[in-house]
Design a protein around this motif. Structure first.
Motif, PDB file in Angstrom:
ATOM      1  N   GLU A  68       0.818  -1.200   0.000  1.00 16.78           N
ATOM      2  CA  GLU A  68       0.000   0.000   0.000  1.00 16.78           C
ATOM      3  C   GLU A  68       0.861   1.262   0.000  1.00 16.78           C
ATOM      4  N   PHE A  69       0.289   2.292  -0.555  1.00 11.67           N
ATOM      5  CA  PHE A  69       0.948   3.584  -0.655  1.00 11.67           C
ATOM      6  C   PHE A  69       0.991   4.262   0.710  1.00 11.67           C
ATOM      7  N   VAL A  70       2.154   4.813   1.049  1.00 10.04           N
ATOM      8  CA  VAL A  70       2.312   5.542   2.301  1.00 10.04           C
ATOM      9  C   VAL A  70       2.415   7.039   2.045  1.00 10.04           C
ATOM     10  N   ALA A  71       3.358   7.444   1.191  1.00 13.01           N
ATOM     11  CA  ALA A  71       3.582   8.866   0.946  1.00 13.01           C
ATOM     12  C   ALA A  71       4.435   9.023  -0.300  1.00 13.01           C
ATOM     13  N   ARG A  72       4.351  10.212  -0.899  1.00 12.28           N
ATOM     14  CA  ARG A  72       5.243  10.523  -2.005  1.00 12.28           C
ATOM     15  C   ARG A  72       5.592  11.995  -1.991  1.00 12.28           C
ATOM     16  N   ILE A  73       6.681  12.320  -2.686  1.00 16.27           N
ATOM     17  CA  ILE A  73       7.154  13.697  -2.727  1.00 16.27           C
ATOM     18  C   ILE A  73       7.698  14.001  -4.109  1.00 16.27           C
ATOM     19  N   GLY A  74       7.396  15.161  -4.619  1.00 14.15           N
ATOM     20  CA  GLY A  74       8.016  15.637  -5.842  1.00 14.15           C
ATOM     21  C   GLY A  74       9.432  16.069  -5.512  1.00 14.15           C
ATOM     22  N   TRP A  75      10.399  15.478  -6.175  1.00 13.94           N
ATOM     23  CA  TRP A  75      11.778  15.739  -5.780  1.00 13.94           C
ATOM     24  C   TRP A  75      12.159  17.207  -5.925  1.00 13.94           C
ATOM     25  N   ARG A  76      11.699  17.821  -7.003  1.00 14.00           N
ATOM     26  CA  ARG A  76      12.042  19.219  -7.231  1.00 14.00           C
ATOM     27  C   ARG A  76      11.108  20.153  -6.466  1.00 14.00           C
ATOM     28  N   SER A  77       9.822  19.881  -6.494  1.00 17.47           N
ATOM     29  CA  SER A  77       8.846  20.797  -5.902  1.00 17.47           C
ATOM     30  C   SER A  77       8.726  20.649  -4.396  1.00 17.47           C
ATOM     31  N   GLY A  78       8.975  19.427  -3.916  1.00 14.28           N
ATOM     32  CA  GLY A  78       8.774  19.172  -2.496  1.00 14.28           C
ATOM     33  C   GLY A  78       7.323  18.940  -2.121  1.00 14.28           C
ATOM     34  N   THR A  79       6.439  18.919  -3.097  1.00 13.16           N
ATOM     35  CA  THR A  79       5.020  18.678  -2.834  1.00 13.16           C
ATOM     36  C   THR A  79       4.830  17.260  -2.322  1.00 13.16           C
ATOM     37  N   THR A  80       4.036  17.123  -1.283  1.00 12.03           N
ATOM     38  CA  THR A  80       3.858  15.814  -0.641  1.00 12.03           C
ATOM     39  C   THR A  80       2.409  15.349  -0.672  1.00 12.03           C
ATOM     40  N   TYR A  81       2.258  14.037  -0.669  1.00  9.25           N
ATOM     41  CA  TYR A  81       0.946  13.403  -0.599  1.00  9.25           C
ATOM     42  C   TYR A  81       1.081  12.218   0.351  1.00  9.25           C
ATOM     43  N   TYR A  82      -0.011  11.925   1.060  1.00  8.79           N
ATOM     44  CA  TYR A  82       0.031  10.847   2.045  1.00  8.79           C
ATOM     45  C   TYR A  82      -1.177   9.931   1.907  1.00  8.79           C
ATOM     46  N   GLY A  83      -0.975   8.690   2.287  1.00  4.92           N
ATOM     47  CA  GLY A  83      -2.081   7.774   2.398  1.00  4.92           C
ATOM     48  C   GLY A  83      -3.018   8.207   3.521  1.00  4.92           C
ATOM     49  N   ASP A  84      -4.273   7.859   3.380  1.00  5.10           N
ATOM     50  CA  ASP A  84      -5.271   8.320   4.353  1.00  5.10           C
ATOM     51  C   ASP A  84      -4.947   7.885   5.775  1.00  5.10           C
ATOM     52  N   PHE A  85      -4.346   6.721   5.915  1.00  2.00           N
ATOM     53  CA  PHE A  85      -4.120   6.187   7.254  1.00  2.00           C
ATOM     54  C   PHE A  85      -3.020   6.960   8.006  1.00  2.00           C
TER      55      PHE A  85
END
Length: 117
Positions: A46-63
């Motif tokens: 399952e997906f936990v988190a991701r980040i745009g390497w250049r932008s630093g924008t982050t996204y997280y799994g709901d949990f």
């Protein structure tokens, strides 16, 4: 050749913290996303988190709900996952991954995180 090497896993009590690292090498990562995934025994990855390497924008799994923080150090080509308020259900193998296309196409070998009650 891209290499992703995770470290920092281990055994921790519920409520504790761990910081995972992923050392990346083999190419420039500035145009891509990197992420963390996990797989618990008997469950799908399952997906936990991701980040745009250049932008630093982050996204997280709901949990995650504010407990984890993904970050990167561009100078060190290293991805991090700071995990706080760990729960037994966070137990699993944690993988870092690089997305150079529409899917994550490079994966590390994983690091085990075990959270005891």
């Amino acid at each position: 050749q891209v290499q992703l090497v995770e470290s920092g896993g281990g055994l921790v009590q519920a409520g504790g913290s761990l910081t995972l690292s992923c050392a990346a090498s083999g190419r420039s990562f500035s145009s891509y996303d990197m992420g963390w995934f996990r797989q618990a025994p008997g469950k799908e990855r399952e997906f936990v988190a991701r980040i745009g390497w250049r932008s630093g924008t982050t996204y997280y799994g709901d949990f995650v709900r504010g407990r984890f923080t993904i970050s990167r150090d561009s100078a060190k080509n290293t991805l991090y996952l700071q995990m706080n308020s760990l729960k037994p259900e966070d137990t699993g193998v944690y993988y870092c991954a690089l997305r150079t296309s529409r899917v994550y196409d490079y994966w590390g070998q994983g690091t085990q995180v075990t959270v005891s009650r």
